[in-house]
Design a protein around this motif. Sequence first.
Motif, mmCIF file in Angstrom:
data_model
loop_
_atom_site.group_PDB
_atom_site.id
_atom_site.type_symbol
_atom_site.label_atom_id
_atom_site.label_comp_id
_atom_site.label_asym_id
_atom_site.label_seq_id
_atom_site.Cartn_x
_atom_site.Cartn_y
_atom_site.Cartn_z
ATOM 1 N N ASN A 157 4.471 4.457 -2.941
ATOM 2 C CA ASN A 157 4.382 3.041 -2.593
ATOM 3 C C ASN A 157 4.771 2.789 -1.139
ATOM 4 O O ASN A 157 4.092 2.049 -0.426
ATOM 5 C CB ASN A 157 5.285 2.214 -3.514
ATOM 6 N N ILE A 158 5.886 3.389 -0.691
ATOM 7 C CA ILE A 158 6.328 3.087 0.675
ATOM 8 C C ILE A 158 5.506 3.856 1.714
ATOM 9 O O ILE A 158 5.361 3.394 2.846
ATOM 10 C CB ILE A 158 7.840 3.327 0.874
ATOM 11 N N VAL A 159 4.961 5.006 1.337
ATOM 12 C CA VAL A 159 4.087 5.723 2.266
ATOM 13 C C VAL A 159 2.839 4.887 2.545
ATOM 14 O O VAL A 159 2.413 4.733 3.687
ATOM 15 C CB VAL A 159 3.706 7.111 1.715
ATOM 16 N N TYR A 160 2.257 4.328 1.499
ATOM 17 C CA TYR A 160 1.078 3.473 1.665
ATOM 18 C C TYR A 160 1.444 2.120 2.288
ATOM 19 O O TYR A 160 0.651 1.529 3.023
ATOM 20 C CB TYR A 160 0.398 3.231 0.320
ATOM 21 N N GLY A 161 2.635 1.629 1.989
ATOM 22 C CA GLY A 161 2.976 0.263 2.366
ATOM 23 C C GLY A 161 3.777 0.104 3.639
ATOM 24 O O GLY A 161 4.034 -1.023 4.064
#
Length: 458
Positions: free
Chosen positions: A224-228
């Motif tokens: 999630n945080i890699v994409y976001g």
Amino acid sequence: MSRKYYINATSSYNWLGPSVGIIRSEEELIKSLHKDIGTNLNICIWQREKFILLTYSDYLKKRKRYTYSALKEVVAKSKYRVIVKSICFKLIGKILRFSGKFLTKNSFIKVTFYYPFKNNTGFYNRFFSLFLLTTNYKALPSLSLFNRNLNITDTTNKTFDFLSKGDIFISIGLEWAERYPSSFYFLKKKGVNVVTFVYDLIPIKFPSYCFTNFSNEFSSYLINIVYGSSYIFCISNNTKNDLKNFITEAGLPSPEIKVITLGVSDFKQVINNDVKYNQLLESKFILYVSTIETRKNHKVLIDAYLLGLKRKIELPNLVLIGMQGWGTDPLIKKINSDPYLSNKIFILNSVEDTFLVKFYKSSLFCVYPSFYEGWGLPVVEAASFGKLTLCSNTPSLKEAGGVYMKYINPSKPDQWLQSIDLYSTNPTLLSSCEVLIVNNASTPSWQETSNQLLRGIV
């Protein structure tokens, strides 16, 4: 027009105990950023399935109001505390066992669709938006899976309604158990600069140190945080390398990844004249500041002390400061039940900073035998007091301690015994190490961390 900064203070705002680990990092960075950018810094917390804004003064009041020590005193005075504790643990255990028999809607989707395909990166990346929607049910009413032109703005209207394009949203707390990181992707698409921290990848690299299935949950959070994220800051080069390996193996698109150095709290300004712990403070002791859990490897110290007893080597007291973590009941029981260990090893939970200062200053030196760390902040804290730390010879601890600390194999009790004996019986040798640390070791402030963060967001 000046940038608007927003920082997520949920973890520290809701924390009831003394500031430790990630909680301390979030709290100290909020204070330092407030000094740097003043009214341009807005504080928000996750409450009732949305973020709300609050003032800096309200944040500080909450942090001061709820301290674990006050709750602990109430419980400690109760003659029924042992019974209450036992009932609570049994009740929680039964609830967890009962709930484990059933799958929630969210868990069913993950088990059925996400986990089986997570290694098929091409398939996974193609359907990542669908995964975001299933883990963030608040976004479902405003999105249509059959609409090719998805309205990203509507996705975040309810949870991030105060954020606009060009704003900076910083989130660095205990987020992996929260629902909102799955919205970061949409927030980034909206034009907001999302800034996150990665402290370590322990649940992925060493799942045996964590709760069952936590590795899968943490992987979901990382994805999630890699994409976001527009920027991800890692607290060490070691963590950065681990994260890059994870991104490569998962076939994920990488955001900009930078390294940031965590600061050291200004403990030296803390003064406390309370006589609590005085008998222990006046004894000859070494110090280990850390949560008591399997990964932290307290066992090697216990084995070293028992080996010292067998060889008739007199060792100083060992003070363990930290909360008891998962899976350490047998270790605690062994310390408390053994006649020698119970008079040599002292466990102190939830020690406030005012007393922590005294223990750092009064100790002979510190130890840190952890198997794996993202950074090793207590090693740098010890250096700020001019104290030597005997550390595990792991990459991140070498990165934190530099050439000024001594490094030992974390799996060799005999080596720990020899080193503890050497430095506790040779004051001249110990003093020479301390002079080197005081004159040369780097102990950055949180203000420097704040400046580094602001410079890194371009």
